[in-house]
Motif scaffolding. Structure first.
Motif, PDB file in Angstrom:
ATOM      1  N   GLN A  28      26.383   6.901  35.649  1.00  0.00           N
ATOM      2  CA  GLN A  28      26.769   7.192  34.758  1.00  0.00           C
ATOM      3  C   GLN A  28      25.548   6.119  33.957  1.00  0.00           C
ATOM      4  OE1 GLN A  28      29.166   8.279  32.783  1.00  0.00           O
ATOM      5  NE2 GLN A  28      29.505   9.047  35.201  1.00  0.00           N
ATOM      6  N   GLY A  29      24.485   5.459  34.952  1.00  0.00           N
ATOM      7  CA  GLY A  29      23.245   4.825  34.190  1.00  0.00           C
ATOM      8  C   GLY A  29      23.666   3.308  33.122  1.00  0.00           C
ATOM      9  N   PHE A  30      24.871   2.423  33.925  1.00  0.00           N
ATOM     10  CA  PHE A  30      24.932   1.885  32.982  1.00  0.00           C
ATOM     11  C   PHE A  30      24.440   0.529  33.172  1.00  0.00           C
ATOM     12  CE2 PHE A  30      30.036   2.732  32.329  1.00  0.00           C
ATOM     13  CZ  PHE A  30      29.537   3.676  31.101  1.00  0.00           C
ATOM     14  N   ALA A  31      23.975   0.005  32.151  1.00  0.00           N
ATOM     15  CA  ALA A  31      23.001  -1.523  32.412  1.00  0.00           C
ATOM     16  C   ALA A  31      23.587  -2.601  33.203  1.00  0.00           C
ATOM     17  CB  ALA A  31      22.101  -1.648  30.794  1.00  0.00           C
ATOM     18  N   PRO A  32      23.348  -4.106  33.363  1.00  0.00           N
ATOM     19  CA  PRO A  32      23.773  -4.657  33.945  1.00  0.00           C
ATOM     20  C   PRO A  32      24.900  -5.511  32.660  1.00  0.00           C
ATOM     21  CG  PRO A  32      21.439  -5.191  34.322  1.00  0.00           C
ATOM     22  CD  PRO A  32      21.485  -3.567  33.247  1.00  0.00           C
ATOM     23  N   GLU A  33      24.658  -5.265  31.545  1.00  0.00           N
ATOM     24  CA  GLU A  33      26.079  -5.842  30.425  1.00  0.00           C
ATOM     25  C   GLU A  33      27.102  -5.302  31.396  1.00  0.00           C
ATOM     26  OE1 GLU A  33      24.135  -3.167  27.082  1.00  0.00           O
ATOM     27  OE2 GLU A  33      22.745  -4.494  29.045  1.00  0.00           O
ATOM     28  N   PHE A  34      27.549  -4.084  31.773  1.00  0.00           N
ATOM     29  CA  PHE A  34      28.607  -3.725  31.739  1.00  0.00           C
ATOM     30  C   PHE A  34      29.009  -4.225  33.041  1.00  0.00           C
ATOM     31  CE2 PHE A  34      31.327  -1.227  35.063  1.00  0.00           C
ATOM     32  CZ  PHE A  34      32.239  -0.673  34.308  1.00  0.00           C
ATOM     33  N   GLU A  35      28.421  -4.640  33.535  1.00  0.00           N
ATOM     34  CA  GLU A  35      29.211  -6.001  35.242  1.00  0.00           C
ATOM     35  C   GLU A  35      29.354  -7.285  34.314  1.00  0.00           C
ATOM     36  OE1 GLU A  35      27.470  -7.774  39.198  1.00  0.00           O
ATOM     37  OE2 GLU A  35      26.597  -6.548  38.435  1.00  0.00           O
ATOM     38  N   ALA A  36      28.700  -7.777  33.144  1.00  0.00           N
ATOM     39  CA  ALA A  36      29.742  -8.674  32.560  1.00  0.00           C
ATOM     40  C   ALA A  36      30.628  -8.726  32.235  1.00  0.00           C
ATOM     41  CB  ALA A  36      27.929  -9.247  31.909  1.00  0.00           C
ATOM     42  N   THR A  37      30.097  -7.573  31.574  1.00  0.00           N
ATOM     43  CA  THR A  37      31.399  -6.571  30.884  1.00  0.00           C
ATOM     44  C   THR A  37      32.790  -7.110  31.820  1.00  0.00           C
ATOM     45  OG1 THR A  37      31.209  -6.056  29.011  1.00  0.00           O
ATOM     46  CG2 THR A  37      32.890  -5.229  29.333  1.00  0.00           C
ATOM     47  N   PHE A 136      48.945  10.593  27.047  1.00  0.00           N
ATOM     48  CA  PHE A 136      48.292   9.493  26.377  1.00  0.00           C
ATOM     49  C   PHE A 136      47.346  11.115  25.561  1.00  0.00           C
ATOM     50  CE2 PHE A 136      48.095   6.581  29.464  1.00  0.00           C
ATOM     51  CZ  PHE A 136      48.109   5.914  29.564  1.00  0.00           C
ATOM     52  N   THR A 137      47.838  10.033  24.036  1.00  0.00           N
ATOM     53  CA  THR A 137      46.874  10.774  22.825  1.00  0.00           C
ATOM     54  C   THR A 137      45.523  10.019  22.221  1.00  0.00           C
ATOM     55  OG1 THR A 137      48.460  10.072  21.091  1.00  0.00           O
ATOM     56  CG2 THR A 137      48.979  11.788  22.194  1.00  0.00           C
ATOM     57  N   LEU A 138      44.708  10.964  21.730  1.00  0.00           N
ATOM     58  CA  LEU A 138      43.804  10.616  21.690  1.00  0.00           C
ATOM     59  C   LEU A 138      43.765   9.651  20.040  1.00  0.00           C
ATOM     60  CD1 LEU A 138      40.742  10.561  21.476  1.00  0.00           C
ATOM     61  CD2 LEU A 138      39.736  11.961  20.229  1.00  0.00           C
ATOM     62  N   GLU A 139      43.199   8.361  19.741  1.00  0.00           N
ATOM     63  CA  GLU A 139      43.762   7.968  18.573  1.00  0.00           C
ATOM     64  C   GLU A 139      42.582   7.814  17.078  1.00  0.00           C
ATOM     65  OE1 GLU A 139      46.883   6.215  17.751  1.00  0.00           O
ATOM     66  OE2 GLU A 139      47.657   7.287  18.933  1.00  0.00           O
ATOM     67  N   GLY A 140      41.651   7.468  18.296  1.00  0.00           N
ATOM     68  CA  GLY A 140      40.162   7.604  17.886  1.00  0.00           C
ATOM     69  C   GLY A 140      38.696   7.606  18.557  1.00  0.00           C
ATOM     70  N   SER A 141      37.853   7.976  18.135  1.00  0.00           N
ATOM     71  CA  SER A 141      36.670   7.801  18.701  1.00  0.00           C
ATOM     72  C   SER A 141      35.650   7.063  17.737  1.00  0.00           C
ATOM     73  CB  SER A 141      36.864   9.386  20.119  1.00  0.00           C
ATOM     74  OG  SER A 141      35.798  10.253  18.828  1.00  0.00           O
ATOM     75  N   GLU A 142      34.443   7.241  18.858  1.00  0.00           N
ATOM     76  CA  GLU A 142      33.236   6.816  18.027  1.00  0.00           C
ATOM     77  C   GLU A 142      31.753   6.941  19.252  1.00  0.00           C
ATOM     78  OE1 GLU A 142      34.264   2.059  19.040  1.00  0.00           O
ATOM     79  OE2 GLU A 142      35.760   4.384  17.853  1.00  0.00           O
ATOM     80  N   ARG A 143      31.313   7.803  18.599  1.00  0.00           N
ATOM     81  CA  ARG A 143      29.724   7.855  19.537  1.00  0.00           C
ATOM     82  C   ARG A 143      28.919   6.524  19.374  1.00  0.00           C
ATOM     83  NH1 ARG A 143      27.286  11.298  22.305  1.00  0.00           N
ATOM     84  NH2 ARG A 143      28.584  13.132  21.426  1.00  0.00           N
ATOM     85  N   THR A 144      28.203   5.874  20.299  1.00  0.00           N
ATOM     86  CA  THR A 144      27.697   4.842  20.326  1.00  0.00           C
ATOM     87  C   THR A 144      26.845   4.447  21.929  1.00  0.00           C
ATOM     88  OG1 THR A 144      27.921   2.258  19.912  1.00  0.00           O
ATOM     89  CG2 THR A 144      29.844   3.581  21.383  1.00  0.00           C
ATOM     90  N   GLU A 145      25.723   3.887  21.203  1.00  0.00           N
ATOM     91  CA  GLU A 145      25.215   3.004  22.416  1.00  0.00           C
ATOM     92  C   GLU A 145      26.425   1.810  23.091  1.00  0.00           C
ATOM     93  OE1 GLU A 145      21.810   0.303  24.116  1.00  0.00           O
ATOM     94  OE2 GLU A 145      21.540   2.144  22.468  1.00  0.00           O
ATOM     95  N   SER A 146      26.782   2.306  24.448  1.00  0.00           N
ATOM     96  CA  SER A 146      27.767   1.602  25.327  1.00  0.00           C
ATOM     97  C   SER A 146      27.327   1.606  26.602  1.00  0.00           C
ATOM     98  CB  SER A 146      29.148   1.966  25.306  1.00  0.00           C
ATOM     99  OG  SER A 146      29.846   1.410  25.915  1.00  0.00           O
ATOM    100  N   PHE A 147      26.728   0.567  26.816  1.00  0.00           N
ATOM    101  CA  PHE A 147      26.120  -0.639  28.718  1.00  0.00           C
ATOM    102  C   PHE A 147      24.452   0.338  28.713  1.00  0.00           C
ATOM    103  CE2 PHE A 147      30.612  -0.351  29.132  1.00  0.00           C
ATOM    104  CZ  PHE A 147      31.188  -1.639  28.854  1.00  0.00           C
ATOM    105  N   GLY A 148      24.070  -0.029  27.570  1.00  0.00           N
ATOM    106  CA  GLY A 148      22.786   1.468  27.634  1.00  0.00           C
ATOM    107  C   GLY A 148      22.983   3.277  27.679  1.00  0.00           C
ATOM    108  N   VAL A 149      23.595   3.578  27.908  1.00  0.00           N
ATOM    109  CA  VAL A 149      23.603   4.464  27.329  1.00  0.00           C
ATOM    110  C   VAL A 149      24.258   5.638  25.838  1.00  0.00           C
ATOM    111  CG1 VAL A 149      23.725   5.314  30.016  1.00  0.00           C
ATOM    112  CG2 VAL A 149      25.813   5.190  29.253  1.00  0.00           C
TER     113      VAL A 149
END
Length: 172
Positions: A28-37, A136-149
């Protein structure tokens, strides 16, 4: 392949952290902050774990090779949260994700939780399909930058009074 589910043991948190970081960086190309999370999630789980309601499962093959993981923890008096569901790529397509998901659902229901929640990225198509199949039902979603992507973060919820339907769907 014979697979056993067991509780968290020494070394498992390190494996979960390493495999999440390596896998999601590569795919997915996740940045190092994913590892910290992931490290924070695991550290909090281990340090604050309620031995009755919080649970981890590690899927292992014969010989002890780790193949997957999932955590279930209390979020509120009536709400449990699924965290860090992962299946090694070599073990995918064999029903292990369903098995880990059902272990989490059944545990949450058995402890009297009314709902199971999680968040994920819409880009995690296989996981999202598995969650949808389980009800599972979708309760909400948002487009964002997450872990560098750029990603669409989804918040999902399962009404645990529907757990029997979830089990039937996962067994298909």
């Amino acid at each position: 392949m014979s697979v056993q589910l067991r509780d968290l043991a020494p070394g498992d948190a390190g494996w979960i952290l390493q495999r999440h970081a390596e896998h999601y960086s590569a795919t997915q190309g996740f940045a190092p902050e994913f590892e910290a999370t992931v490290a924070r999630i695991l550290a909090d789980f281990i340090a604050q774990r309620d031995a009755k309601t919080d649970r981890a499962w590690i899927a292992t093959a014969e010989g002890g090779a780790r193949l997957g993981s999932v955590l279930c923890l209390r979020r509120a008096p009536q709400t449990a949260q699924l965290r860090l569901l992962f299946v090694e790529p070599r073990a995918q397509g064999q029903g292990l994700g369903k098995r880990l998901l059902w272990a989490c659902i059944a545990h949450a229901r058995n402890w009297g939780f009314r709902e199971l929640v999680l968040w994920t990225h819409a880009e995690q198509r296989a996981g999202c399909a598995l969650y949808a199949k389980a009800g599972f039902t979708l309760e909400g979603s948002e487009r964002t930058e997450s872990f560098g992507v750029d990603a669409v973060v989804q918040h999902l919820r399962l009404d645990l009074s529907q757990a029997d339907r979830a089990r039937a769907a996962l067994l298909q």
